[in-house]
Write an enzyme that holds these catalytic residues in place. Sequence first.
Site, PDB file in Angstrom:
ATOM      1  N   ASP A 199      -1.600  -0.427   6.219  1.00 13.56           N
ATOM      2  CA  ASP A 199      -1.588   0.366   7.450  1.00 13.56           C
ATOM      3  C   ASP A 199      -2.981   0.569   8.051  1.00 13.56           C
ATOM      4  O   ASP A 199      -3.087   1.137   9.136  1.00 13.56           O
ATOM      5  CB  ASP A 199      -0.998   1.760   7.201  1.00 13.56           C
ATOM      6  CG  ASP A 199      -1.957   2.623   6.405  1.00 13.56           C
ATOM      7  OD1 ASP A 199      -2.324   2.226   5.284  1.00 13.56           O
ATOM      8  OD2 ASP A 199      -2.385   3.668   6.920  1.00 13.56           O
ATOM      9  N   THR A 218      -2.867   0.592  -4.402  1.00 18.33           N
ATOM     10  CA  THR A 218      -3.288   1.771  -3.646  1.00 18.33           C
ATOM     11  C   THR A 218      -4.544   2.390  -4.228  1.00 18.33           C
ATOM     12  O   THR A 218      -4.838   2.218  -5.413  1.00 18.33           O
ATOM     13  CB  THR A 218      -2.162   2.834  -3.645  1.00 18.33           C
ATOM     14  OG1 THR A 218      -2.628   4.020  -2.993  1.00 18.33           O
ATOM     15  CG2 THR A 218      -1.728   3.211  -5.053  1.00 18.33           C
ATOM     16  N   THR A 225      -4.859   5.680  -4.143  1.00 23.66           N
ATOM     17  CA  THR A 225      -4.540   7.044  -4.541  1.00 23.66           C
ATOM     18  C   THR A 225      -4.282   7.146  -6.056  1.00 23.66           C
ATOM     19  O   THR A 225      -4.049   6.156  -6.742  1.00 23.66           O
ATOM     20  CB  THR A 225      -3.355   7.605  -3.709  1.00 23.66           C
ATOM     21  OG1 THR A 225      -3.421   9.030  -3.698  1.00 23.66           O
ATOM     22  CG2 THR A 225      -2.016   7.176  -4.285  1.00 23.66           C
ATOM     23  N   LYS A 257      -6.589  19.372  -6.144  1.00 23.26           N
ATOM     24  CA  LYS A 257      -5.980  18.752  -4.948  1.00 23.26           C
ATOM     25  C   LYS A 257      -4.750  17.935  -5.340  1.00 23.26           C
ATOM     26  O   LYS A 257      -3.707  18.000  -4.673  1.00 23.26           O
ATOM     27  CB  LYS A 257      -7.030  17.881  -4.239  1.00 23.26           C
ATOM     28  CG  LYS A 257      -6.519  17.112  -3.044  1.00 23.26           C
ATOM     29  CD  LYS A 257      -6.248  15.668  -3.373  1.00 23.26           C
ATOM     30  CE  LYS A 257      -5.394  14.980  -2.354  1.00 23.26           C
ATOM     31  NZ  LYS A 257      -5.170  13.569  -2.658  1.00 23.26           N
ATOM     32  N   HIS A 291     -10.813  17.752  -7.178  1.00 22.15           N
ATOM     33  CA  HIS A 291      -9.858  16.679  -6.949  1.00 22.15           C
ATOM     34  C   HIS A 291      -8.618  16.836  -7.828  1.00 22.15           C
ATOM     35  O   HIS A 291      -7.497  16.555  -7.375  1.00 22.15           O
ATOM     36  CB  HIS A 291     -10.523  15.306  -7.161  1.00 22.15           C
ATOM     37  CG  HIS A 291      -9.653  14.180  -6.716  1.00 22.15           C
ATOM     38  ND1 HIS A 291      -9.031  13.325  -7.586  1.00 22.15           N
ATOM     39  CD2 HIS A 291      -9.242  13.815  -5.475  1.00 22.15           C
ATOM     40  CE1 HIS A 291      -8.300  12.475  -6.903  1.00 22.15           C
ATOM     41  NE2 HIS A 291      -8.410  12.743  -5.621  1.00 22.15           N
ATOM     42  N   ASP A 318       0.872  -1.175   0.000  1.00 19.43           N
ATOM     43  CA  ASP A 318       0.000   0.000   0.000  1.00 19.43           C
ATOM     44  C   ASP A 318       0.917   1.236   0.000  1.00 19.43           C
ATOM     45  O   ASP A 318       2.110   1.126   0.317  1.00 19.43           O
ATOM     46  CB  ASP A 318      -0.865  -0.036   1.264  1.00 19.43           C
ATOM     47  CG  ASP A 318      -1.598   1.255   1.497  1.00 19.43           C
ATOM     48  OD1 ASP A 318      -2.234   1.755   0.550  1.00 19.43           O
ATOM     49  OD2 ASP A 318      -1.510   1.798   2.621  1.00 19.43           O
ATOM     50  N   GLY A 361     -10.032  10.080  -2.992  1.00 14.40           N
ATOM     51  CA  GLY A 361     -10.229  11.505  -2.750  1.00 14.40           C
ATOM     52  C   GLY A 361     -11.584  12.018  -3.218  1.00 14.40           C
ATOM     53  O   GLY A 361     -12.249  12.784  -2.503  1.00 14.40           O
ATOM     54  N   GLU A 419     -14.299  10.297  -3.690  1.00 16.59           N
ATOM     55  CA  GLU A 419     -15.298   9.656  -2.833  1.00 16.59           C
ATOM     56  C   GLU A 419     -15.345  10.343  -1.462  1.00 16.59           C
ATOM     57  O   GLU A 419     -16.401  10.507  -0.862  1.00 16.59           O
ATOM     58  CB  GLU A 419     -14.959   8.168  -2.667  1.00 16.59           C
ATOM     59  CG  GLU A 419     -15.075   7.334  -3.940  1.00 16.59           C
ATOM     60  CD  GLU A 419     -13.869   7.439  -4.892  1.00 16.59           C
ATOM     61  OE1 GLU A 419     -12.963   8.270  -4.641  1.00 16.59           O
ATOM     62  OE2 GLU A 419     -13.853   6.697  -5.887  1.00 16.59           O
ATOM     63  N   ARG A 420     -14.159  10.746  -0.978  1.00 18.02           N
ATOM     64  CA  ARG A 420     -14.069  11.385   0.348  1.00 18.02           C
ATOM     65  C   ARG A 420     -14.735  12.761   0.332  1.00 18.02           C
ATOM     66  O   ARG A 420     -15.390  13.146   1.300  1.00 18.02           O
ATOM     67  CB  ARG A 420     -12.593  11.477   0.760  1.00 18.02           C
ATOM     68  CG  ARG A 420     -12.375  11.877   2.212  1.00 18.02           C
ATOM     69  CD  ARG A 420     -10.924  11.663   2.623  1.00 18.02           C
ATOM     70  NE  ARG A 420     -10.567  10.266   2.483  1.00 18.02           N
ATOM     71  CZ  ARG A 420      -9.376   9.825   2.072  1.00 18.02           C
ATOM     72  NH1 ARG A 420      -8.405  10.678   1.786  1.00 18.02           N
ATOM     73  NH2 ARG A 420      -9.141   8.537   1.956  1.00 18.02           N
ATOM     74  N   ASP A 480      -0.300   5.071   0.874  1.00 20.81           N
ATOM     75  CA  ASP A 480      -0.612   6.067   1.907  1.00 20.81           C
ATOM     76  C   ASP A 480      -0.662   5.425   3.286  1.00 20.81           C
ATOM     77  O   ASP A 480      -1.442   4.506   3.534  1.00 20.81           O
ATOM     78  CB  ASP A 480      -1.945   6.746   1.585  1.00 20.81           C
ATOM     79  CG  ASP A 480      -1.853   7.530   0.289  1.00 20.81           C
ATOM     80  OD1 ASP A 480      -0.984   8.413   0.219  1.00 20.81           O
ATOM     81  OD2 ASP A 480      -2.617   7.240  -0.645  1.00 20.81           O
TER      82      ASP A 480
END
Length: 252
Positions: A182, A121, A123, A84, A81, A8, A52, A54-55, A10
Site C-alpha cells: 500500500d 510486514t 509490524t 503501545k 513500544h 503486507d 514503531g 524507529e518511528r 498495515d
Amino acid sequence: MLKALIFDVDGTLADTERDGHRLAFNAAFREFGLDWEWDVPLYGKLLEVTGGKERIRFYVERFRPDYSKPKDFDDLVVTLHKAKTGHYVELLGRGGIPLRSGVKRLLNEARGAGIRLAIATTTTPENVTALLGNTLGGDPAEWFEVIAAGDVVPAKKPAPDIYFWALDKMKLDAADCLALEDSENGVRASVGAGLKTVVTINDYTLDHDFSGVVAVLSDLGEPGQPFRMMKGEATGQECVDLDLLRRWHAAG
Ligand code: XBP
Ligand code: MG
C-alpha cells in the site's frame, strides 16, 4: 507461474495506521506521562519511517528538539513500544479494525486454488496475530504459511530484507510470487526484492511514488463495489481475483 501471494499488513490487509497504531502510540505516551500527541497529519509524516520503535526515535529527533533524552532513552523506547503494542492488541480485540474490501474474498479464492500465502510486514508479530485472529478467526498459520514480521530482519522496509526472508522460508523464487502493498516504502521493499507488485492505496499513501509496480488501485473491490484503477489494465473486471492477478503477473 504464479505460486504465491505475499501480503503486507498495515494499510494493505486493513487500514490500521490512522485509527489503530496512531491511537495506540498516543495511549502509550499518555500512560508514561509524556505530552506527545500524534495527530492525523503529523502521523502521515511519521509514516516516512517504518517500525514503531524507529518511528518514536524519528519523532524525537525531528519534531521534539525541546526534549532532553534521559540516559536510558533506548530502554524507554522499548518500554513505550511494548505498551503501545498492548494498547494496539486491545483495540483490535474490541473489533476496532476490519479487513479492507475484497481481502477475505481474495484470500479464500487463493487458498481454494492452492496458491500459497505469506506475510511480509514491519509490524510486531503479536499485532499480526491479533489482526488476523480478530478478522479471519482461528490460527493465522492456517491462512499464511510464513509470517515475516517485525525485528526478524534488522533492516525494515524500504529495505527488501523482509521479502527475502519470506522467500527464503518458502523456498520460492521472486519470479513465482506477487506482492500486495500500500505504500512507497513497501513497494521499494517488494520491488527491491524482485517481486511484481500490486498496490491498493489509502489516504496516507495516495500521492506516493509507485514506480515499478504492475497495478495501482483504490482497493481489491467486491462484486457491486468495483475498485478504481490508477495504473494498470483491468478490462472487464470489477474486483481483483486470481485471474486478474495471473494476468498482471504474466504481463508485468
Ligand atoms: C508498517 C509499519 C509499522 C506499523 C507499526 O509498515 O511501519 O511500524 O506502523 O507497527 P508496512 P509496530 O505496512 O510497510 O509494513 O509499532 O509494531 O512497529
Ligand atoms: Mg503497509
